[in-house]
Design an enzyme around this catalytic site. Sequence first.
Site, PDB file in Angstrom:
ATOM      1  N   ALA A  23       0.809  -1.226   0.000  1.00 15.07           N
ATOM      2  CA  ALA A  23       0.000   0.000   0.000  1.00 15.07           C
ATOM      3  C   ALA A  23       0.843   1.277   0.000  1.00 15.07           C
ATOM      4  CB  ALA A  23      -0.929  -0.008   1.210  1.00 15.07           C
ATOM      5  N   ARG A  35      -5.791  -0.967   5.441  1.00 16.73           N
ATOM      6  CA  ARG A  35      -5.680  -1.594   6.757  1.00 16.73           C
ATOM      7  C   ARG A  35      -5.326  -0.629   7.879  1.00 16.73           C
ATOM      8  NH1 ARG A  35      -3.938  -5.696   3.491  1.00 16.73           N
ATOM      9  NH2 ARG A  35      -5.164  -7.589   3.693  1.00 16.73           N
ATOM     10  N   HIS A 120      -3.511  -9.962  -4.600  1.00 16.10           N
ATOM     11  CA  HIS A 120      -4.881  -9.701  -4.139  1.00 16.10           C
ATOM     12  C   HIS A 120      -5.801  -9.297  -5.281  1.00 16.10           C
ATOM     13  CE1 HIS A 120      -2.844  -8.867  -0.029  1.00 16.10           C
ATOM     14  NE2 HIS A 120      -3.150 -10.131  -0.155  1.00 16.10           N
ATOM     15  N   CYS A 128     -16.088 -13.293 -14.000  1.00 14.63           N
ATOM     16  CA  CYS A 128     -17.106 -14.273 -13.614  1.00 14.63           C
ATOM     17  C   CYS A 128     -16.472 -15.249 -12.624  1.00 14.63           C
ATOM     18  CB  CYS A 128     -17.612 -15.019 -14.841  1.00 14.63           C
ATOM     19  SG  CYS A 128     -18.689 -16.410 -14.408  1.00 14.63           S
ATOM     20  N   CYS A 152     -22.912 -13.254 -15.387  1.00 15.78           N
ATOM     21  CA  CYS A 152     -22.119 -13.547 -16.580  1.00 15.78           C
ATOM     22  C   CYS A 152     -23.035 -13.812 -17.777  1.00 15.78           C
ATOM     23  CB  CYS A 152     -21.248 -14.766 -16.302  1.00 15.78           C
ATOM     24  SG  CYS A 152     -20.261 -15.301 -17.700  1.00 15.78           S
ATOM     25  N   SER A 193       5.534  -1.911   2.103  1.00  9.69           N
ATOM     26  CA  SER A 193       4.685  -2.931   2.738  1.00  9.69           C
ATOM     27  C   SER A 193       5.105  -3.065   4.194  1.00  9.69           C
ATOM     28  CB  SER A 193       4.839  -4.275   2.031  1.00  9.69           C
ATOM     29  OG  SER A 193       4.153  -5.283   2.771  1.00  9.69           O
ATOM     30  N   ILE A 236       8.729   6.663  -0.948  1.00 10.74           N
ATOM     31  CA  ILE A 236       9.206   5.820  -2.043  1.00 10.74           C
ATOM     32  C   ILE A 236       9.479   6.611  -3.330  1.00 10.74           C
ATOM     33  CG2 ILE A 236       8.535   3.902  -3.555  1.00 10.74           C
ATOM     34  CD1 ILE A 236       6.926   2.951  -0.968  1.00 10.74           C
TER      35      ILE A 236
END
Length: 252
Positions: A23, A35, A120, A128, A152, A193, A236
């Site tokens: 994240a 989170r 994730h 579907c 679907c 992370s 970052i």
Amino acid sequence: MSGARALAAYLGASRRGVVFTGAGISTESGIPDFRSPGGVWSRMQPILFRDFVADPVMRKEAWSRVFNRTAGWTGAAPNAGHYAVTALLEEGKASLVITQNVDNLHQASGAPAEKVIELHGNASYAKCLDCGERYELAALEALWRGGREIVCSSCAGLVKTATISFGQPMPEPEMLAATEAARGCDLFLVLGSSLVVYPAASLPIEAKRHGAKLIIVNREPTPLDAHADLVLNAEIGPLMSQTRALLTNGSL
Ligand code: ZN
């Protein structure tokens, strides 16, 4: 030695790097960390996978969050961190990026989809649950606004955003590919992370056990810092831009 200089030296010496993102790389694009305190899950209950499957009311709620952009996961633009990772892929400094994020920002910054392992899933499209057919959100939104149930068109199965929901098993091919990449790399670079939840907590150790250098860049300390060859508590985007400049102009 500055953080960027140390990181550039490791990247310069690496031949088979793997980047692992969480994240923290996307909060710099304005995407909330779901989170953390103040994150999405402190504002609303996650919808469990079994509830989505079992209950049309929960599905309606899930789609309303998607189309009202309640969670804020999509629609942001990549930042310098994402572009730096893409440049590492293009130059062959990194072979893959493994991500915990569902925001599609690595691909949006130009990373080829086949070089992004999404642990994730991805919130920018839907699939579907039965036959796996892909659906674009714009097409589904029209159905939803018309009050239709989203199923679907090939098999009438339930369609859900291509994310891994709470209670949904981790995707097996992605987990295998990530584990293999961790074992085969010579440098495992963590960007943003907290390395607390599985498998984020285990992949860096797997890499380290197989001889890779481990570098952790995160705003806060992580439980794996003691295992790392280099820990940088930094933003970052700025750090990676500086590192890239050092690598490309060769002034190490
Ligand atoms: Zn289907």
